[in-house]
Design a protein around this motif. Structure first.
Motif, PDB file in Angstrom:
ATOM      1  N   LYS A 166       0.843  -1.205   0.000  1.00 33.89           N
ATOM      2  CA  LYS A 166       0.000   0.000   0.000  1.00 33.89           C
ATOM      3  C   LYS A 166       0.870   1.244   0.000  1.00 33.89           C
ATOM      4  CE  LYS A 166      -3.792   2.215   2.528  1.00 33.89           C
ATOM      5  NZ  LYS A 166      -3.186   3.475   2.943  1.00 33.89           N
ATOM      6  N   GLU A 193       1.081   4.123  -2.939  1.00 30.17           N
ATOM      7  CA  GLU A 193       0.833   5.534  -2.653  1.00 30.17           C
ATOM      8  C   GLU A 193       2.037   6.389  -3.033  1.00 30.17           C
ATOM      9  OE1 GLU A 193      -0.243   5.579   1.467  1.00 30.17           O
ATOM     10  OE2 GLU A 193      -2.311   4.973   1.071  1.00 30.17           O
ATOM     11  N   GLU A 194       3.228   5.859  -2.784  1.00 27.36           N
ATOM     12  CA  GLU A 194       4.451   6.593  -3.092  1.00 27.36           C
ATOM     13  C   GLU A 194       4.619   6.801  -4.598  1.00 27.36           C
ATOM     14  OE1 GLU A 194       9.047   5.503  -2.670  1.00 27.36           O
ATOM     15  OE2 GLU A 194       7.994   5.623  -0.740  1.00 27.36           O
TER      16      GLU A 194
END
Length: 100
Positions: free
Chosen positions: A5, A9-10
């Protein structure tokens, strides 16, 4: 899953397994709450055992001793509540005798 996750997101990508992640997070939080409750019960039980051991080694009076679960403040509150109920019952009984 947490690392996946964070990586998504990064990189600015949507995390495809968000539903599974939320379910796992819910299960984990539930398990941690259960663990916390059990740990608190364990500590309370240990403290009660210590009180019992102290009472057994410090024999006083006729041998009958009261071991309180909780603090002295808890005991005082319990006594006040009982006293209040007993006073109410006494008042009711007195009023019933006066009516008869």
């Amino acid at each position: 899953m947490k690392k996946q996750k964070a990586d998504a997101e990064e990189s600015g990508q949507p995390f495809a397994k968000i539903d599974a992640y939320r379910q796992i997070q819910t299960v984990w939080e539930t398990a941690m709450k259960r663990f916390s409750d059990l740990a608190e019960d364990l500590v309370a039980g240990y403290r009660l055992i210590e009180r019992c051991q102290q009472a057994a080694t410090a024999s006083q009076g006729d041998g009958t001793q009261l071991i309180a679960v909780g603090s002295m403040a808890d005991v005082n509150i319990a006594i006040e509540e009982i006293e209040s109920e007993l006073l109410q019952i006494t008042n009711v009984c007195q009023k019933c005798r006066n009516v008869s």
